[in-house]
Enzyme design. Structure first.
Site, mmCIF file in Angstrom:
data_model
loop_
_atom_site.group_PDB
_atom_site.id
_atom_site.type_symbol
_atom_site.label_atom_id
_atom_site.label_comp_id
_atom_site.label_asym_id
_atom_site.label_seq_id
_atom_site.Cartn_x
_atom_site.Cartn_y
_atom_site.Cartn_z
ATOM 1 N N SER A 1 -4.438 -55.231 -44.007
ATOM 2 C CA SER A 1 -3.975 -56.566 -44.389
ATOM 3 C C SER A 1 -4.504 -56.881 -45.774
ATOM 4 C CB SER A 1 -4.487 -57.604 -43.397
ATOM 5 O OG SER A 1 -4.218 -58.903 -43.899
ATOM 6 N N TYR B 1 -12.308 -60.599 -38.725
ATOM 7 C CA TYR B 1 -11.018 -59.934 -38.971
ATOM 8 C C TYR B 1 -10.884 -59.416 -40.404
ATOM 9 C CZ TYR B 1 -5.968 -59.160 -39.178
ATOM 10 O OH TYR B 1 -4.720 -58.602 -39.359
HETATM 11 P P1 NAP Z 1 0.217 -58.386 -32.161
HETATM 12 O O1 NAP Z 1 1.593 -58.896 -31.948
HETATM 13 O O2 NAP Z 1 -0.935 -59.178 -31.634
HETATM 14 O O3 NAP Z 1 0.162 -56.897 -31.588
HETATM 15 C C1 NAP Z 1 -1.053 -56.204 -31.576
HETATM 16 C C2 NAP Z 1 -0.859 -54.945 -30.770
HETATM 17 O O4 NAP Z 1 -2.126 -54.257 -30.710
HETATM 18 C C3 NAP Z 1 -0.440 -55.233 -29.311
HETATM 19 O O5 NAP Z 1 0.450 -54.254 -28.885
HETATM 20 C C4 NAP Z 1 -1.759 -55.115 -28.562
HETATM 21 O O6 NAP Z 1 -1.601 -54.762 -27.197
HETATM 22 C C5 NAP Z 1 -2.376 -53.958 -29.332
HETATM 23 N N1 NAP Z 1 -3.793 -53.791 -29.059
HETATM 24 C C6 NAP Z 1 -4.811 -54.660 -29.262
HETATM 25 N N2 NAP Z 1 -5.965 -54.120 -28.832
HETATM 26 C C7 NAP Z 1 -5.663 -52.890 -28.338
HETATM 27 C C8 NAP Z 1 -6.415 -51.857 -27.743
HETATM 28 N N3 NAP Z 1 -7.744 -51.975 -27.538
HETATM 29 N N4 NAP Z 1 -5.779 -50.720 -27.399
HETATM 30 C C9 NAP Z 1 -4.455 -50.591 -27.588
HETATM 31 N N5 NAP Z 1 -3.675 -51.540 -28.104
HETATM 32 C C10 NAP Z 1 -4.281 -52.689 -28.481
HETATM 33 O O7 NAP Z 1 -0.116 -58.178 -33.719
HETATM 34 P P2 NAP Z 1 0.819 -57.796 -34.988
HETATM 35 O O8 NAP Z 1 0.930 -59.002 -35.826
HETATM 36 O O9 NAP Z 1 2.041 -57.085 -34.539
HETATM 37 O O10 NAP Z 1 -0.167 -56.810 -35.749
HETATM 38 C C11 NAP Z 1 0.108 -55.443 -35.942
HETATM 39 C C12 NAP Z 1 -0.778 -54.935 -37.082
HETATM 40 O O11 NAP Z 1 -0.449 -55.610 -38.303
HETATM 41 C C13 NAP Z 1 -2.267 -55.196 -36.861
HETATM 42 O O12 NAP Z 1 -3.016 -54.095 -37.363
HETATM 43 C C14 NAP Z 1 -2.539 -56.428 -37.695
HETATM 44 O O13 NAP Z 1 -3.888 -56.553 -38.088
HETATM 45 C C15 NAP Z 1 -1.624 -56.160 -38.887
HETATM 46 N N6 NAP Z 1 -1.277 -57.365 -39.654
HETATM 47 C C16 NAP Z 1 -0.555 -58.368 -39.085
HETATM 48 C C17 NAP Z 1 -0.228 -59.474 -39.851
HETATM 49 C C18 NAP Z 1 0.591 -60.609 -39.305
HETATM 50 O O14 NAP Z 1 0.845 -61.568 -40.053
HETATM 51 N N7 NAP Z 1 1.041 -60.559 -38.056
HETATM 52 C C19 NAP Z 1 -0.662 -59.558 -41.190
HETATM 53 C C20 NAP Z 1 -1.409 -58.526 -41.723
HETATM 54 C C21 NAP Z 1 -1.697 -57.424 -40.955
HETATM 55 P P3 NAP Z 1 -1.675 -55.854 -25.998
HETATM 56 O O15 NAP Z 1 -0.282 -56.431 -25.855
HETATM 57 O O16 NAP Z 1 -2.109 -55.039 -24.829
HETATM 58 O O17 NAP Z 1 -2.682 -56.898 -26.409
#
Ligand code: NAP
Length: 246
Positions: free
Chosen positions: A145, A169
């Site tokens: 990020s 984070y």
């Molecule tokens: P999200 O919707 O919360 O999805 C996160 C995923 O990670 C879910 O499938 C969750 O599974 C899984 N996860 C969490 N802990 C885990 C574990 N111990 N083992 C296996 N799976 C696990 O988040 P997202 O926004 O799609 O984020 C995806 C990536 O993009 C992340 O690396 C995040 O930091 C990055 N990111 C996101 C944003 C944003 O604005 N959304 C911005 C910058 C970076 P469960 O359903 O089981 O919880």
């Protein structure tokens, strides 16, 4: 060689929802075989079924990135299924409990966030490395990020693009970026390209769906880095606008 072995094989961690699901869908649309890494059996199977209904050659990979045995078993599953891995997208992450201002944060929160967002990536990458080394063009994408960019965090206009103050984070993504660089240094001279990606501010569970971009838009940079040509970059940090300063 079976038809499966001629296909590009990818694994996306945390692929049951959000950006990870859309990365799996996008890689599947290229005709790749995509492992849906997810810790919960029900959520994993639902995602696999949805992807298959959309024509993706998806398969479920039980995977909790905080668990050594789970990562080992995931590698074993892929070994038995395809004998190698071409692309690993380390997407799974958590924000962690609030508050995260450094003056108030519970150290246990920082430990939990680092365990998932940093050590989880190292654990899964190292479990998959023997399979990735069998690929002639392996790619690793670490979902980071821009809130992990020390340049952005310390910029004069930081309030515009550094995100909220968060001692768990944001530094976890800085740590992940630093680890990405160390992998790049060690893997120089191999066929493995490894880069960090920021998806932008995406509406997902991670931020209570406050993000302004769609998960499809957020997935685009990971798909681009997963499909880099042989002479593509390694050891860099990108978002849709181009290179992000560390
Ligand atoms: P999200 O919707 O919360 O999805 C996160 C995923 O990670 C879910 O499938 C969750 O599974 C899984 N996860 C969490 N802990 C885990 C574990 N111990 N083992 C296996 N799976 C696990 O988040 P997202 O926004 O799609 O984020 C995806 C990536 O993009 C992340 O690396 C995040 O930091 C990055 N990111 C996101 C944003 C944003 O604005 N959304 C911005 C910058 C970076 P469960 O359903 O089981 O919880």
């Amino acid at each position: 060689m079976s038809e499966l072995n001629e296909r590009t094989i990818a694994l996306v961690t945390g692929a049951n929802k959000g950006i990870g699901y859309q990365i799996a869908a996008g890689l599947g649309a290229l005709g790749w075989s995509v492992g849906v890494g997810a810790r919960d059996a029900g959520r994993r199977e639902t995602a696999v079924e949805r992807l298959r209904a959309a024509g993706v050659d998806a398969f479920g990979v039980p995977l909790d990135v905080t668990d050594d045995a789970s990562a080992t078993a995931a590698a074993q599953l892929i070994e038995e299924r395809s004998g190698r891995l071409d692309v690993l997208v380390n997407n799974a992450a958590i924000v962690g409990a609030m508050p995260q201002e450094p003056t108030r944060v519970d150290p246990a929160t920082i430990r939990a966030v680092v365990e998932t967002n940093v050590i989880g990536v190292i654990r899964v990458t190292n479990a998959m490395l023997p399979l990735l080394r069998r690929s002639t063009a392996a790619r690793i994408v670490n979902m980071s990020s821009t809130v992990g960019s020390l340049t952005r965090q310390s910029a004069p206009d930081r309030e515009l693009n550094a995100g909220p103050v968060a001692a768990g984070y944001s530094p976890s993504k800085t740590f992940l970026n630093a680890v990405t660089l160390q992998y790049t240094r060690e893997l120089t001279g191999t066929d493995i390209l490894i880069n960090a990606a920021c998806p932008g501010y995406v509406a997902t569970d991670l931020n209570g769906f406050r993000g302004t971009r769609t998960p499809e838009q957020g997935a685009a940079i990971a798909i681009k880095l997963a499909t880099l040509p042989t002479d593509g970059p390694t050891g860099h940090f990108f978002d849709d606008a181009g290179e992000v300063p560390w």
